[in-house]
Design a protein around this motif. Sequence first.
Motif, PDB file in Angstrom:
ATOM      1  N   SER A   1       0.919  -1.196  -0.014  1.00  0.00           N
ATOM      2  CA  SER A   1       0.188  -0.180  -0.007  1.00  0.00           C
ATOM      3  C   SER A   1       0.917   1.523  -0.048  1.00  0.00           C
ATOM      4  O   SER A   1       2.244   1.323   0.213  1.00  0.00           O
ATOM      5  CB  SER A   1      -1.053  -0.017   1.181  1.00  0.00           C
ATOM      6  N   ILE A   2       0.206   2.357  -0.562  1.00  0.00           N
ATOM      7  CA  ILE A   2       0.836   3.671  -0.223  1.00  0.00           C
ATOM      8  C   ILE A   2       0.069   4.505   0.529  1.00  0.00           C
ATOM      9  O   ILE A   2      -1.456   4.345   0.454  1.00  0.00           O
ATOM     10  CB  ILE A   2       1.478   4.165  -1.444  1.00  0.00           C
ATOM     11  N   PRO A   3       0.463   5.527   1.117  1.00  0.00           N
ATOM     12  CA  PRO A   3       2.051   5.758   1.223  1.00  0.00           C
ATOM     13  C   PRO A   3       2.724   5.018   1.871  1.00  0.00           C
ATOM     14  O   PRO A   3       2.234   3.998   2.952  1.00  0.00           O
ATOM     15  CB  PRO A   3       1.918   7.221   2.136  1.00  0.00           C
ATOM     16  N   THR A   4       3.985   4.683   1.882  1.00  0.00           N
ATOM     17  CA  THR A   4       4.942   3.936   2.535  1.00  0.00           C
ATOM     18  C   THR A   4       6.268   4.914   2.856  1.00  0.00           C
ATOM     19  O   THR A   4       6.654   5.420   1.926  1.00  0.00           O
ATOM     20  CB  THR A   4       5.271   2.470   1.596  1.00  0.00           C
ATOM     21  N   THR A   5       6.587   4.658   3.986  1.00  0.00           N
ATOM     22  CA  THR A   5       7.692   5.709   4.416  1.00  0.00           C
ATOM     23  C   THR A   5       8.886   4.850   4.830  1.00  0.00           C
ATOM     24  O   THR A   5       8.525   3.738   5.612  1.00  0.00           O
ATOM     25  CB  THR A   5       7.493   6.436   5.385  1.00  0.00           C
ATOM     26  N   ILE A   6      10.005   4.902   4.578  1.00  0.00           N
ATOM     27  CA  ILE A   6      11.113   4.224   4.722  1.00  0.00           C
ATOM     28  C   ILE A   6      12.254   5.110   5.168  1.00  0.00           C
ATOM     29  O   ILE A   6      12.562   6.133   4.798  1.00  0.00           O
ATOM     30  CB  ILE A   6      11.714   3.384   3.152  1.00  0.00           C
ATOM     31  N   VAL A   7      12.954   4.738   6.277  1.00  0.00           N
ATOM     32  CA  VAL A   7      14.202   5.407   6.720  1.00  0.00           C
ATOM     33  C   VAL A   7      15.597   4.576   6.874  1.00  0.00           C
ATOM     34  O   VAL A   7      15.336   3.322   7.170  1.00  0.00           O
ATOM     35  CB  VAL A   7      13.785   6.134   8.173  1.00  0.00           C
ATOM     36  N   LEU A   8      16.446   5.031   6.063  1.00  0.00           N
ATOM     37  CA  LEU A   8      17.657   4.382   6.272  1.00  0.00           C
ATOM     38  C   LEU A   8      18.837   5.104   6.946  1.00  0.00           C
ATOM     39  O   LEU A   8      18.529   6.375   7.107  1.00  0.00           O
ATOM     40  CB  LEU A   8      18.405   4.270   4.631  1.00  0.00           C
TER      41      LEU A   8
END
Length: 201
Positions: free
Chosen positions: A164-171
């Motif tokens: 699904s969106i939104p999807t948030t990623i932190v690297l």
Amino acid sequence: MSNKNFSMKDVYGWLVMIAVFGLLYLTGLHTEVIGQVQRLLLATSLFRPELPEENPEVPTDNTTMVGQDFLLQSLDGQESFRLESLQGKVVFINFWATWCPPCIAEMPNIQSLYEQVRSDKITFLMVSLDEDPAKALRFIEKKGYTLPVFRPASPLPKEFITQSIPTTIVLSPEGKLIVHKEGMADYDTQEFRSFLLHLSE
């Protein structure tokens, strides 16, 4: 069963409601309206991103960055780069689209977060999944957002694939995936700001 209480006034009310919803869909404003309603939900503090229990100690023995070959391109097609070029920085990635009401709902808070914590150590990538990049560009310009917006120029890395969106990623600066949040959230909180700043130290 009696229908005596049913009147033309009821029919008129339903017709007006159908006409309003039809107009919203025909003009494309339904996404904005639904997004604004969902923005009110974000203000309740019920949609906070789940962070690691403690600020993570990221292993540095493996230098491979998650999704390092992911190629991104600016909406106008003038700039492109691979994700690996951002290793050494905290990277906040948000996958969104103009047709997605929850994406529209959370974007003002992401803009505010961006304004408060962006630095040469923290990079924001708003990745539009719109088929027409010009539509995303018009939306960003209309709203006056200054967030850097790109589009995928290669398939999504397996670690970024979402249902699904939104999807948030932190690297992390070491290129490790620290946060993978599906669905809308309010990222403009003191807790999340501190989290990003600590990661960037």
